[in-house]
Design an enzyme around this catalytic site. Sequence first.
Site, PDB file in Angstrom:
ATOM      1  N   GLU A 230       7.694   0.515  16.035  1.00 27.63           N
ATOM      2  CA  GLU A 230       8.685   1.081  15.141  1.00 27.63           C
ATOM      3  C   GLU A 230       8.795   2.556  15.470  1.00 27.63           C
ATOM      4  OE1 GLU A 230       7.083  -0.039  11.264  1.00 27.63           O
ATOM      5  OE2 GLU A 230       8.302  -1.855  11.310  1.00 27.63           O
TER       6      GLU A 230
ATOM      7  N   ASN B  51       0.804  -1.232   0.000  1.00 27.03           N
ATOM      8  CA  ASN B  51       0.000   0.000   0.000  1.00 27.03           C
ATOM      9  C   ASN B  51       0.837   1.282   0.000  1.00 27.03           C
ATOM     10  OD1 ASN B  51       0.728  -0.635   2.680  1.00 27.03           O
ATOM     11  ND2 ASN B  51      -0.900   0.662   3.471  1.00 27.03           N
TER      12      ASN B  51
ATOM     13  N   GLU C   5       3.611  -5.328  12.332  1.00 24.48           N
ATOM     14  CA  GLU C   5       2.696  -4.186  12.145  1.00 24.48           C
ATOM     15  C   GLU C   5       1.574  -4.681  11.253  1.00 24.48           C
ATOM     16  OE1 GLU C   5       3.020  -1.481  13.737  1.00 24.48           O
ATOM     17  OE2 GLU C   5       5.078  -1.675  14.442  1.00 24.48           O
TER      18      GLU C   5
ATOM     19  N   THR D 235      -1.362 -13.023   7.754  1.00 25.92           N
ATOM     20  CA  THR D 235       0.038 -13.335   7.429  1.00 25.92           C
ATOM     21  C   THR D 235       0.894 -13.198   8.684  1.00 25.92           C
ATOM     22  OG1 THR D 235      -0.426 -12.216   5.334  1.00 25.92           O
ATOM     23  CG2 THR D 235       1.837 -12.916   5.700  1.00 25.92           C
TER      24      THR D 235
ATOM     25  N   CYS E  71      -3.247   1.539   6.355  1.00 29.85           N
ATOM     26  CA  CYS E  71      -3.653   0.795   7.563  1.00 29.85           C
ATOM     27  C   CYS E  71      -4.247   1.727   8.613  1.00 29.85           C
ATOM     28  CB  CYS E  71      -2.455   0.057   8.131  1.00 29.85           C
ATOM     29  SG  CYS E  71      -1.049   1.150   8.388  1.00 29.85           S
TER      30      CYS E  71
HETATM   31  P1  NDP Z   1       0.036  -9.330   3.207  1.00 23.71           P
HETATM   32  O1  NDP Z   1       0.072  -9.798   4.607  1.00 23.71           O
HETATM   33  O2  NDP Z   1      -0.695 -10.126   2.203  1.00 23.71           O
HETATM   34  O3  NDP Z   1       1.518  -9.190   2.622  1.00 23.71           O
HETATM   35  C1  NDP Z   1       2.522  -8.429   3.260  1.00 23.71           C
HETATM   36  C2  NDP Z   1       3.877  -8.964   2.814  1.00 23.71           C
HETATM   37  O4  NDP Z   1       4.050 -10.292   3.295  1.00 23.71           O
HETATM   38  C3  NDP Z   1       4.015  -9.064   1.301  1.00 23.71           C
HETATM   39  O5  NDP Z   1       5.352  -8.792   0.939  1.00 23.71           O
HETATM   40  C4  NDP Z   1       3.663 -10.512   1.062  1.00 23.71           C
HETATM   41  O6  NDP Z   1       4.139 -10.985  -0.154  1.00 23.71           O
HETATM   42  C5  NDP Z   1       4.337 -11.168   2.234  1.00 23.71           C
HETATM   43  N1  NDP Z   1       3.838 -12.482   2.574  1.00 23.71           N
HETATM   44  C6  NDP Z   1       2.676 -13.085   2.189  1.00 23.71           C
HETATM   45  N2  NDP Z   1       2.592 -14.323   2.719  1.00 23.71           N
HETATM   46  C7  NDP Z   1       3.709 -14.510   3.457  1.00 23.71           C
HETATM   47  C8  NDP Z   1       4.186 -15.574   4.273  1.00 23.71           C
HETATM   48  N3  NDP Z   1       3.499 -16.697   4.429  1.00 23.71           N
HETATM   49  N4  NDP Z   1       5.364 -15.426   4.912  1.00 23.71           N
HETATM   50  C9  NDP Z   1       6.065 -14.281   4.790  1.00 23.71           C
HETATM   51  N5  NDP Z   1       5.668 -13.239   4.018  1.00 23.71           N
HETATM   52  C10 NDP Z   1       4.498 -13.343   3.374  1.00 23.71           C
HETATM   53  O7  NDP Z   1      -0.477  -7.844   3.268  1.00 23.71           O
HETATM   54  P2  NDP Z   1      -0.814  -6.896   2.058  1.00 23.71           P
HETATM   55  O8  NDP Z   1       0.382  -6.767   1.177  1.00 23.71           O
HETATM   56  O9  NDP Z   1      -2.109  -7.331   1.465  1.00 23.71           O
HETATM   57  O10 NDP Z   1      -0.969  -5.488   2.789  1.00 23.71           O
HETATM   58  C11 NDP Z   1      -2.154  -5.053   3.325  1.00 23.71           C
HETATM   59  C12 NDP Z   1      -2.191  -5.291   4.819  1.00 23.71           C
HETATM   60  O11 NDP Z   1      -1.095  -4.636   5.439  1.00 23.71           O
HETATM   61  C13 NDP Z   1      -3.425  -4.705   5.467  1.00 23.71           C
HETATM   62  O12 NDP Z   1      -3.938  -5.631   6.386  1.00 23.71           O
HETATM   63  C14 NDP Z   1      -2.898  -3.493   6.189  1.00 23.71           C
HETATM   64  O13 NDP Z   1      -3.663  -3.116   7.303  1.00 23.71           O
HETATM   65  C15 NDP Z   1      -1.545  -3.939   6.585  1.00 23.71           C
HETATM   66  N6  NDP Z   1      -0.696  -2.795   6.868  1.00 23.71           N
HETATM   67  C16 NDP Z   1      -0.339  -2.531   8.166  1.00 23.71           C
HETATM   68  C17 NDP Z   1       0.410  -1.405   8.466  1.00 23.71           C
HETATM   69  C18 NDP Z   1       0.839  -1.118   9.871  1.00 23.71           C
HETATM   70  O14 NDP Z   1       1.734  -0.280  10.050  1.00 23.71           O
HETATM   71  N7  NDP Z   1       0.278  -1.748  10.879  1.00 23.71           N
HETATM   72  C19 NDP Z   1       0.816  -0.470   7.416  1.00 23.71           C
HETATM   73  C20 NDP Z   1       0.405  -0.849   6.105  1.00 23.71           C
HETATM   74  C21 NDP Z   1      -0.332  -1.982   5.843  1.00 23.71           C
HETATM   75  P3  NDP Z   1       3.219 -10.873  -1.491  1.00 23.71           P
HETATM   76  O15 NDP Z   1       2.743  -9.480  -1.605  1.00 23.71           O
HETATM   77  O16 NDP Z   1       4.154 -11.223  -2.539  1.00 23.71           O
HETATM   78  O17 NDP Z   1       2.103 -11.833  -1.264  1.00 23.71           O
END
Ligand code: NDP
Length: 485
Positions: free
Chosen positions: A465, A154, A252, A234, A286
């Site tokens: 963080e 995002n 996070e 995840t 988020c």
């Molecule tokens: P995901 O959890 O799908 O993916 C995050 C990262 O993890 C990506 O690089 C993804 O790879 C990777 N990933 C996926 N599966 C695994 C696994 N089994 N083991 C290790 N890494 C893995 O999240 P999104 O990318 O869909 O992002 C959106 C989410 O992030 C929302 O829930 C949002 O709230 C949260 N978020 C939280 C923030 C915070 O500061 N708390 C800030 C921004 C977002 P790939 O993309 O290649 O699948």
Amino acid sequence: MQRIDNYIAGDLRPAVGGEYLDNYEPATGAVYSLIADSDERDIETAVIAAQAAFPAWSAMPAEERFEVLMRIVSLIERDLDALALAESVDNGKTVALAKRLDIPRAASNFRFYATAAMHLANESHETTQAGAVQALNYTLRQPLGVVGCISPWNLPLYLFTWKIAPAIAVGCTVVAKPSEVTPMTAFMMSKLCIEAGLPPGVLNIVHGTGPKVGAPIVAHRDIKAISFTGGTKTGEDIARKAAPMFKKLSLELGGKNPNIIFADCDYEKALDETRRAAFANQGEICLCGSRIFVERPIYERFRDDFVASVGELKVGDPMSEDTDVGAIVSKQHFDKIMSYIALADEEGGRILTGGRPAHIEGRTAGGWFIEPTVIENLKHDCRTNHEEIFGPVATIMPFDTEEEVLEWANSVRYGLAATVWTENLSRAHRVASRLESGVVWVNCWLLRDLRTPFGGVKDSGVGREGGFEALRFFTEEKNVCVRIS
Ligand code: NDP
């Protein structure tokens, strides 16, 4: 077609398997580049490179690491326009937002941590007995070694650098994975790292999917810590796999953030910022305020003004200067958001504005766009109000008392961010202290100071963080006790 390759041991190289995945431009729905489809073999090579780089990098004086990181800052700033354009094409966000927020913040992350690492101090404590100093204790903070950083789609470069910068500033070496959905600016940054003279192996960027690249990072025994930002599901999976290896974890995760508007608020400011909080970056932040609670005496007026103001947002080509709301990051995510709008309807919600895909003619006719959507008439505890939608969808509800709104705000499994609008000082502090949330904004939204701790409670994650917290996370504390009498 452009290929996005891995950055390992200072070189750009394809995945060992030689395969590539399609990378889409959300605004057109078309494939525009290819991304290395890496697997555990690439992670193994990256870990070896990071291990080899660690002794020299961690022993380098902080001032010298500072110099290297500041060269990266200058290069990001030099390439601001190109990076912003790339972020927009890759993610669907507007170029204007990428220029204003994402890319400047990536430079700030490096600047902040390059500087902060020079000020990280070790404590010392005198142990006294019978009025005399018996021992001197001091705490060494030593970089952990090789660490893993995994980030979402995002805020691609913004969140990627938010993890990498403190890790390398403090002397760790990194194996990092950006989201496969938005890999482009991480790839561009790998070229900037080479240009800046970052020693080979200090930062290794491996592209590919979560299961094939993210999971092996988490599972690798020689990776000492995982800093992850992404979805709660995840995060659960990562915690389950990393815990038996006693890895340090910073997670996070998701949010479902309340935005509480009391009748005594500064009305115009609350109206403007509530719109921004709900729909900035297509609602794909988020921290977005997706549950809007408005005190009953002003509910109808606020709702009508809010809906009118949301109706003025222009959905369109992210390249156009006058676009407010760009494209949704992927077809899969577009479908997820639309399914939640359908769910809201089933749950008795009344769509006040939006609720449909937006069709934009011309270059972007095949893109994934959704009209900014406001829904009322939903109970605070329905699924639409409890599950993270992460798109341009907000619900609006009236409330009668402070107690009631606090109960509703806190009723979700998440606890990332909350916003409170009131001119009553005592109430502002009282409500802020009772909200189950890692961050509370009073009379503002997304006003960030990098020195402050950032993170969630409950299912929004563990760890903090920001500021010195991130530097501490990437170090191990060792107490040395010296008997002196
Ligand atoms: P995901 O959890 O799908 O993916 C995050 C990262 O993890 C990506 O690089 C993804 O790879 C990777 N990933 C996926 N599966 C695994 C696994 N089994 N083991 C290790 N890494 C893995 O999240 P999104 O990318 O869909 O992002 C959106 C989410 O992030 C929302 O829930 C949002 O709230 C949260 N978020 C939280 C923030 C915070 O500061 N708390 C800030 C921004 C977002 P790939 O993309 O290649 O699948």
